[in-house]
Design an enzyme around this catalytic site. Structure first.
Site, PDB file in Angstrom:
ATOM      1  N   LEU A 100       5.514  90.429  -2.910  1.00 50.05           N
ATOM      2  CA  LEU A 100       4.739  90.705  -1.369  1.00 50.05           C
ATOM      3  C   LEU A 100       5.420  89.869  -0.676  1.00 50.05           C
ATOM      4  CD1 LEU A 100       1.348  91.485  -2.727  1.00 50.05           C
ATOM      5  CD2 LEU A 100       2.972  93.093  -2.138  1.00 50.05           C
ATOM      6  N   GLU A 123      -1.621  79.655  -8.414  1.00 44.58           N
ATOM      7  CA  GLU A 123      -2.957  79.040  -7.484  1.00 44.58           C
ATOM      8  C   GLU A 123      -3.868  80.358  -7.555  1.00 44.58           C
ATOM      9  OE1 GLU A 123      -2.677  77.856  -3.545  1.00 44.58           O
ATOM     10  OE2 GLU A 123      -3.869  76.166  -4.120  1.00 44.58           O
ATOM     11  N   ASP A 124      -3.375  81.605  -7.095  1.00 45.85           N
ATOM     12  CA  ASP A 124      -3.983  82.588  -6.497  1.00 45.85           C
ATOM     13  C   ASP A 124      -5.194  83.228  -7.557  1.00 45.85           C
ATOM     14  OD1 ASP A 124      -3.398  82.483  -3.885  1.00 45.85           O
ATOM     15  OD2 ASP A 124      -1.310  83.423  -4.410  1.00 45.85           O
ATOM     16  N   ARG A 156      -1.329  92.103  -7.913  1.00 46.34           N
ATOM     17  CA  ARG A 156      -1.648  90.948  -8.622  1.00 46.34           C
ATOM     18  C   ARG A 156      -2.644  90.951  -9.432  1.00 46.34           C
ATOM     19  NH1 ARG A 156      -0.380  86.171  -5.030  1.00 46.34           N
ATOM     20  NH2 ARG A 156      -0.311  85.325  -7.278  1.00 46.34           N
ATOM     21  N   ARG A 187      -7.115  89.127   1.682  1.00 47.15           N
ATOM     22  CA  ARG A 187      -6.969  88.933   0.518  1.00 47.15           C
ATOM     23  C   ARG A 187      -8.390  88.897  -0.237  1.00 47.15           C
ATOM     24  NH1 ARG A 187      -1.663  88.177  -1.807  1.00 47.15           N
ATOM     25  NH2 ARG A 187      -0.188  89.512  -0.415  1.00 47.15           N
ATOM     26  N   HIS A 236      -3.301  83.247   4.044  1.00 50.46           N
ATOM     27  CA  HIS A 236      -4.413  82.403   3.236  1.00 50.46           C
ATOM     28  C   HIS A 236      -4.630  81.514   4.134  1.00 50.46           C
ATOM     29  CE1 HIS A 236      -2.524  83.889  -0.705  1.00 50.46           C
ATOM     30  NE2 HIS A 236      -3.445  84.484  -0.564  1.00 50.46           N
ATOM     31  N   CYS A 280       0.340  77.088  -3.851  1.00 51.43           N
ATOM     32  CA  CYS A 280       0.615  77.902  -4.689  1.00 51.43           C
ATOM     33  C   CYS A 280       1.117  78.193  -6.197  1.00 51.43           C
ATOM     34  CB  CYS A 280       1.070  79.481  -3.998  1.00 51.43           C
ATOM     35  SG  CYS A 280       1.402  79.371  -2.314  1.00 51.43           S
TER      36      CYS A 280
HETATM   37  C1  CIR Z   1       1.771  86.987  -2.231  1.00 48.27           C
HETATM   38  O1  CIR Z   1       1.946  87.838  -1.311  1.00 48.27           O
HETATM   39  O2  CIR Z   1       0.563  87.463  -3.025  1.00 48.27           O
HETATM   40  C2  CIR Z   1       2.597  86.225  -2.594  1.00 48.27           C
HETATM   41  N1  CIR Z   1       3.994  86.740  -2.223  1.00 48.27           N
HETATM   42  C3  CIR Z   1       2.439  84.716  -2.009  1.00 48.27           C
HETATM   43  C4  CIR Z   1       1.239  84.038  -2.649  1.00 48.27           C
HETATM   44  C5  CIR Z   1       1.257  82.727  -2.042  1.00 48.27           C
HETATM   45  N2  CIR Z   1      -0.025  82.011  -2.500  1.00 48.27           N
HETATM   46  C6  CIR Z   1      -0.674  81.275  -2.108  1.00 48.27           C
HETATM   47  O3  CIR Z   1      -0.539  80.756  -0.676  1.00 48.27           O
HETATM   48  N3  CIR Z   1      -1.748  80.440  -2.536  1.00 48.27           N
END
Ligand code: CIR
Length: 256
Positions: free
Chosen positions: A18, A65-66, A85, A131, A164, A251
């Site tokens: 994404l 990290e997410d 995800r 999110r 985020h 992340c």
């Molecule tokens: C997303 O859109 O979920 C990933 N492409 C990027 C996630 C980045 N994560 C973060 O900043 N903790």
């Protein structure tokens, strides 16, 4: 002090993840190089690194990290807000369980992305974003309270330039926040020393304190100089390919 980190190798379909930015397609060889340099940096900061295999089912899975919020008092598995995800939490479970035997978790309809959770000593800022939803934020606040932490919510849903909360603020220890200028005057941040990040350097607001270093993205000389001027020791890393997919330094690992 952190002693360990978990990271995941980027999947070969990383460019199918994404993104909301139009910075071009990431080049996979450079993705791997930059990820490798990131892992080396964590080792240089004194961490033991658990580097897990790429997971081709999830193009965004290198952004570990997410999937969890790890604290000195316990872990909380998140429930990522993007459908693509959702399976990443199950995929990281065993790596986290090795160190956190009794984790809590976020349940439907709550959603939380770890990128929205900013730990500042014993207080956690919880970003409400596209999110992380209100139910998720409430569940997380209750879990954090059970673990002995305070928390408060920061609503970033109207800020179109960040994905985020931690795209816009980072707590780097010593009562100091690195914060995008647009957010710096929030009353919740008043008690902190604030290093303001100008709009042309806003990507660099996502930086990470790891023991005596601060990981900071390359190409943002004002922030790097500002950190040095305040006695911090920046470790500069090229993040161009991750930036193309809305990813920042925080992340790419879970630190504990
Ligand atoms: C997303 O859109 O979920 C990933 N492409 C990027 C996630 C980045 N994560 C973060 O900043 N903790």
């Amino acid at each position: 002090m952190f002693t360990r980190a978990i990271a995941r190798k980027p999947a070969s379909n990383f460019d199918a993840g994404l993104t909301t930015v139009s910075l071009g397609r990431p080049q996979f060889d450079r993705v791997l190089q930059q990820h490798n340099a990131y892992c080396q940096a964590l080792l240089e900061c004194g961490l033991q690194l658990l580097l897990i295999d790429a997971d081709e089912r999830f193009p965004d899975s290198t952004f570990v990290e997410d999937t969890a919020v790890l604290t000195p008092h316990g872990a909380i598995f998140t429930r990522p807000g993007a459908d693509t995800r959702a399976g990443e939490v199950a995929a990281i479970q065993s790596a986290v369980l090795e160190h956190f035997p009794t984790p809590l978790s976020i349940d439907a309809p709550g959603t939380v992305d770890g990128g929205d959770i900013c730990e500042a000593e014993t207080h956690f800022f919880i970003g409400l974003s596209h999110r992380t939803n209100e139910q998720g934020a409430r569940q997380l606040a209750a879990h954090l309270a059970a673990l002995g932490y305070t928390s408060s919510v920061i609503d970033v849903r109207s800020m179109t330039t960040i994905l985020h909360l931690k795209s816009g603020i980072s707590y780097i220890g010593d009562n100091t926040l690195v914060v995008m200028a647009e957010m710096a005057e929030d009353s919740q941040f008043r008690k902190f020393n604030r290093i303001r990040v100008s709009s042309e350097e806003s990507y660099s607001a996502n930086c990470v304190r790891v023991n005596d270093r601060v990981l900071v993205a390359a190409g943002f000389p004002k922030l790097t100089a500002g950190l040095r001027a305040r006695g911090f020791n920046p470790l500069v890393l090229d993040m161009s390919e991750f930036q193309k997919m809305d990813g920042g330094l925080s992340c790419l690992s879970l630190r504990f």
